[in-house]
Design a protein around this motif. Structure first.
Motif, PDB file in Angstrom:
ATOM      1  N   GLN A 278      68.091  30.030 -26.544  1.00  0.00           N
ATOM      2  CA  GLN A 278      67.760  30.183 -25.127  1.00  0.00           C
ATOM      3  C   GLN A 278      67.711  31.664 -24.772  1.00  0.00           C
ATOM      4  O   GLN A 278      68.658  32.391 -25.019  1.00  0.00           O
ATOM      5  CB  GLN A 278      68.795  29.468 -24.256  1.00  0.00           C
ATOM      6  N   VAL A 279      66.607  32.085 -24.196  1.00  0.00           N
ATOM      7  CA  VAL A 279      66.453  33.456 -23.708  1.00  0.00           C
ATOM      8  C   VAL A 279      66.458  33.377 -22.185  1.00  0.00           C
ATOM      9  O   VAL A 279      65.563  32.803 -21.589  1.00  0.00           O
ATOM     10  CB  VAL A 279      65.148  34.093 -24.216  1.00  0.00           C
ATOM     11  N   GLY A 280      67.486  33.927 -21.561  1.00  0.00           N
ATOM     12  CA  GLY A 280      67.608  33.841 -20.105  1.00  0.00           C
ATOM     13  C   GLY A 280      68.225  32.517 -19.694  1.00  0.00           C
ATOM     14  O   GLY A 280      68.845  31.822 -20.496  1.00  0.00           O
ATOM     15  N   ALA A 281      68.042  32.168 -18.437  1.00  0.00           N
ATOM     16  CA  ALA A 281      68.627  30.957 -17.871  1.00  0.00           C
ATOM     17  C   ALA A 281      67.843  29.719 -18.303  1.00  0.00           C
ATOM     18  O   ALA A 281      66.622  29.756 -18.398  1.00  0.00           O
ATOM     19  CB  ALA A 281      68.636  31.048 -16.354  1.00  0.00           C
TER      20      ALA A 281
ATOM     21  N   LYS B 259      58.635  25.726 -21.673  1.00  0.00           N
ATOM     22  CA  LYS B 259      59.776  26.405 -21.057  1.00  0.00           C
ATOM     23  C   LYS B 259      59.621  27.918 -21.221  1.00  0.00           C
ATOM     24  O   LYS B 259      59.466  28.420 -22.330  1.00  0.00           O
ATOM     25  CB  LYS B 259      61.077  25.930 -21.708  1.00  0.00           C
ATOM     26  N   GLY B 260      59.625  28.632 -20.102  1.00  0.00           N
ATOM     27  CA  GLY B 260      59.527  30.080 -20.101  1.00  0.00           C
ATOM     28  C   GLY B 260      58.133  30.614 -19.837  1.00  0.00           C
ATOM     29  O   GLY B 260      57.967  31.819 -19.658  1.00  0.00           O
ATOM     30  N   ALA B 261      57.122  29.744 -19.796  1.00  0.00           N
ATOM     31  CA  ALA B 261      55.746  30.218 -19.605  1.00  0.00           C
ATOM     32  C   ALA B 261      55.588  30.982 -18.296  1.00  0.00           C
ATOM     33  O   ALA B 261      54.851  31.966 -18.238  1.00  0.00           O
ATOM     34  CB  ALA B 261      54.757  29.057 -19.655  1.00  0.00           C
ATOM     35  N   THR B 262      56.275  30.561 -17.249  1.00  0.00           N
ATOM     36  CA  THR B 262      56.186  31.277 -15.973  1.00  0.00           C
ATOM     37  C   THR B 262      57.462  32.036 -15.640  1.00  0.00           C
ATOM     38  O   THR B 262      57.405  33.071 -14.993  1.00  0.00           O
ATOM     39  CB  THR B 262      55.856  30.306 -14.816  1.00  0.00           C
ATOM     40  N   SER B 263      58.621  31.551 -16.111  1.00  0.00           N
ATOM     41  CA  SER B 263      59.903  32.181 -15.763  1.00  0.00           C
ATOM     42  C   SER B 263      60.297  33.295 -16.726  1.00  0.00           C
ATOM     43  O   SER B 263      61.101  34.150 -16.376  1.00  0.00           O
ATOM     44  CB  SER B 263      61.019  31.135 -15.768  1.00  0.00           C
ATOM     45  N   GLY B 264      59.779  33.257 -17.939  1.00  0.00           N
ATOM     46  CA  GLY B 264      60.215  34.204 -18.958  1.00  0.00           C
ATOM     47  C   GLY B 264      61.505  33.783 -19.640  1.00  0.00           C
ATOM     48  O   GLY B 264      61.997  34.476 -20.519  1.00  0.00           O
ATOM     49  N   HIS B 265      62.066  32.630 -19.252  1.00  0.00           N
ATOM     50  CA  HIS B 265      63.302  32.123 -19.841  1.00  0.00           C
ATOM     51  C   HIS B 265      62.946  31.140 -20.955  1.00  0.00           C
ATOM     52  O   HIS B 265      63.006  29.927 -20.782  1.00  0.00           O
ATOM     53  CB  HIS B 265      64.182  31.460 -18.780  1.00  0.00           C
ATOM     54  N   HIS B 266      62.579  31.666 -22.094  1.00  0.00           N
ATOM     55  CA  HIS B 266      62.020  30.889 -23.194  1.00  0.00           C
ATOM     56  C   HIS B 266      63.059  30.097 -23.960  1.00  0.00           C
ATOM     57  O   HIS B 266      64.240  30.450 -23.984  1.00  0.00           O
ATOM     58  CB  HIS B 266      61.300  31.823 -24.171  1.00  0.00           C
ATOM     59  N   GLN B 267      62.581  29.033 -24.590  1.00  0.00           N
ATOM     60  CA  GLN B 267      63.394  28.255 -25.520  1.00  0.00           C
ATOM     61  C   GLN B 267      62.665  28.222 -26.856  1.00  0.00           C
ATOM     62  O   GLN B 267      61.566  27.672 -26.960  1.00  0.00           O
ATOM     63  CB  GLN B 267      63.606  26.830 -25.007  1.00  0.00           C
ATOM     64  N   TYR B 268      63.282  28.823 -27.868  1.00  0.00           N
ATOM     65  CA  TYR B 268      62.741  28.816 -29.217  1.00  0.00           C
ATOM     66  C   TYR B 268      63.463  27.725 -29.991  1.00  0.00           C
ATOM     67  O   TYR B 268      64.689  27.776 -30.153  1.00  0.00           O
ATOM     68  CB  TYR B 268      62.902  30.186 -29.865  1.00  0.00           C
ATOM     69  N   VAL B 269      62.733  26.733 -30.439  1.00  0.00           N
ATOM     70  CA  VAL B 269      63.308  25.536 -31.043  1.00  0.00           C
ATOM     71  C   VAL B 269      63.797  25.825 -32.458  1.00  0.00           C
ATOM     72  O   VAL B 269      63.066  26.371 -33.280  1.00  0.00           O
ATOM     73  CB  VAL B 269      62.279  24.393 -31.041  1.00  0.00           C
ATOM     74  N   ARG B 270      65.048  25.454 -32.723  1.00  0.00           N
ATOM     75  CA  ARG B 270      65.647  25.602 -34.049  1.00  0.00           C
ATOM     76  C   ARG B 270      65.704  24.267 -34.783  1.00  0.00           C
ATOM     77  O   ARG B 270      65.607  24.235 -35.998  1.00  0.00           O
ATOM     78  CB  ARG B 270      67.044  26.213 -33.943  1.00  0.00           C
ATOM     79  N   SER B 271      65.885  23.166 -34.040  1.00  0.00           N
ATOM     80  CA  SER B 271      65.871  21.840 -34.668  1.00  0.00           C
ATOM     81  C   SER B 271      65.664  20.779 -33.601  1.00  0.00           C
ATOM     82  O   SER B 271      65.926  21.008 -32.417  1.00  0.00           O
ATOM     83  CB  SER B 271      67.171  21.570 -35.434  1.00  0.00           C
ATOM     84  N   VAL B 272      65.177  19.617 -34.044  1.00  0.00           N
ATOM     85  CA  VAL B 272      65.025  18.450 -33.174  1.00  0.00           C
ATOM     86  C   VAL B 272      65.533  17.247 -33.952  1.00  0.00           C
ATOM     87  O   VAL B 272      65.162  17.050 -35.112  1.00  0.00           O
ATOM     88  CB  VAL B 272      63.551  18.221 -32.762  1.00  0.00           C
ATOM     89  N   ALA B 273      66.402  16.459 -33.324  1.00  0.00           N
ATOM     90  CA  ALA B 273      66.939  15.248 -33.951  1.00  0.00           C
ATOM     91  C   ALA B 273      66.683  14.061 -33.033  1.00  0.00           C
ATOM     92  O   ALA B 273      66.753  14.187 -31.808  1.00  0.00           O
ATOM     93  CB  ALA B 273      68.435  15.407 -34.211  1.00  0.00           C
ATOM     94  N   LEU B 274      66.398  12.927 -33.636  1.00  0.00           N
ATOM     95  CA  LEU B 274      66.192  11.680 -32.914  1.00  0.00           C
ATOM     96  C   LEU B 274      67.473  10.866 -33.004  1.00  0.00           C
ATOM     97  O   LEU B 274      68.073  10.769 -34.093  1.00  0.00           O
ATOM     98  CB  LEU B 274      65.026  10.924 -33.563  1.00  0.00           C
ATOM     99  N   ASP B 275      67.911  10.282 -31.888  1.00  0.00           N
ATOM    100  CA  ASP B 275      69.143   9.497 -31.941  1.00  0.00           C
ATOM    101  C   ASP B 275      68.906   8.163 -32.656  1.00  0.00           C
ATOM    102  O   ASP B 275      67.772   7.794 -32.964  1.00  0.00           O
ATOM    103  CB  ASP B 275      69.743   9.320 -30.545  1.00  0.00           C
ATOM    104  N   CYS B 276      69.981   7.440 -32.914  1.00  0.00           N
ATOM    105  CA  CYS B 276      69.934   6.215 -33.711  1.00  0.00           C
ATOM    106  C   CYS B 276      69.065   5.131 -33.090  1.00  0.00           C
ATOM    107  O   CYS B 276      68.502   4.306 -33.815  1.00  0.00           O
ATOM    108  CB  CYS B 276      71.344   5.687 -33.942  1.00  0.00           C
ATOM    109  N   ASP B 277      68.922   5.106 -31.776  1.00  0.00           N
ATOM    110  CA  ASP B 277      68.110   4.106 -31.094  1.00  0.00           C
ATOM    111  C   ASP B 277      66.666   4.542 -30.892  1.00  0.00           C
ATOM    112  O   ASP B 277      65.845   3.745 -30.454  1.00  0.00           O
ATOM    113  CB  ASP B 277      68.704   3.775 -29.715  1.00  0.00           C
TER     114      ASP B 277
END
Length: 144
Positions: free
Chosen positions: A118-121, A90-108
């Motif tokens: 989120q930087v930009g749209a 995300k953002g490689a071509t648009s410049g609208h980057h997403q820097y990951v702060r956490s990832v959670a897996l749901d119960c299933d």
């Protein structure tokens, strides 16, 4: 544009328990994490993406095992494009980057919650979130 960080190993070993189909593409994802995933027949898990500070839902995308591995190890949101059949950061071509702060897996094990800075749209349309179209909802009938 494909990511340059190509996978180097095959699919993770089976956990021995009956599970949803395994990865379609080779991955370096930790086998302990991979064993917890319940994937679609094409090897994908839904990724719900939200702003880490406000909780606002920004978008939904798809990850396979390798996209999740790249996301967890680089801190940059990486997804599998079903239409282009390639990884995208995300953002490689648009410049609208997403820097990951956490990832959670749901119960299933069939969905991920990815909290990002989120930087930009987030939406390819230029909106902050992909969820900008409100649909009409009727009022529930009172039951007495």
């Amino acid at each position: 544009m494909p990511a340059s960080d190509a996978p180097v190993t095959g699919a993770p070993a089976s956990s021995g328990a009956p599970a949803a189909p395994g990865p379609v593409r080779p991955s370096r994802l930790d086998p302990a994490i991979a064993a917890r995933l319940r994937r679609t027949p094409d090897g994908l898990v839904a990724a719900v993406v939200r702003a880490h500070d406000s909780g606002e839902v920004l978008m939904v995308a798809w990850m396979d095992d390798e996209a999740l591995h790249r996301t967890l190890t680089t801190g940059r949101a990486t997804y599998w494009s079903r239409s282009r059949q390639e990884y995208w950061v995300k953002g490689a071509t648009s410049g609208h980057h997403q820097y990951v702060r956490s990832v959670a897996l749901d119960c299933d094990g069939d969905a991920l919650l990815v909290s990002v800075e989120q930087v930009g749209a987030a939406c390819h349309t230029g909106h902050r979130t992909c969820f900008f179209t409100e649909l009409p909802v009727g009022s529930p009938e009172a039951t007495s």
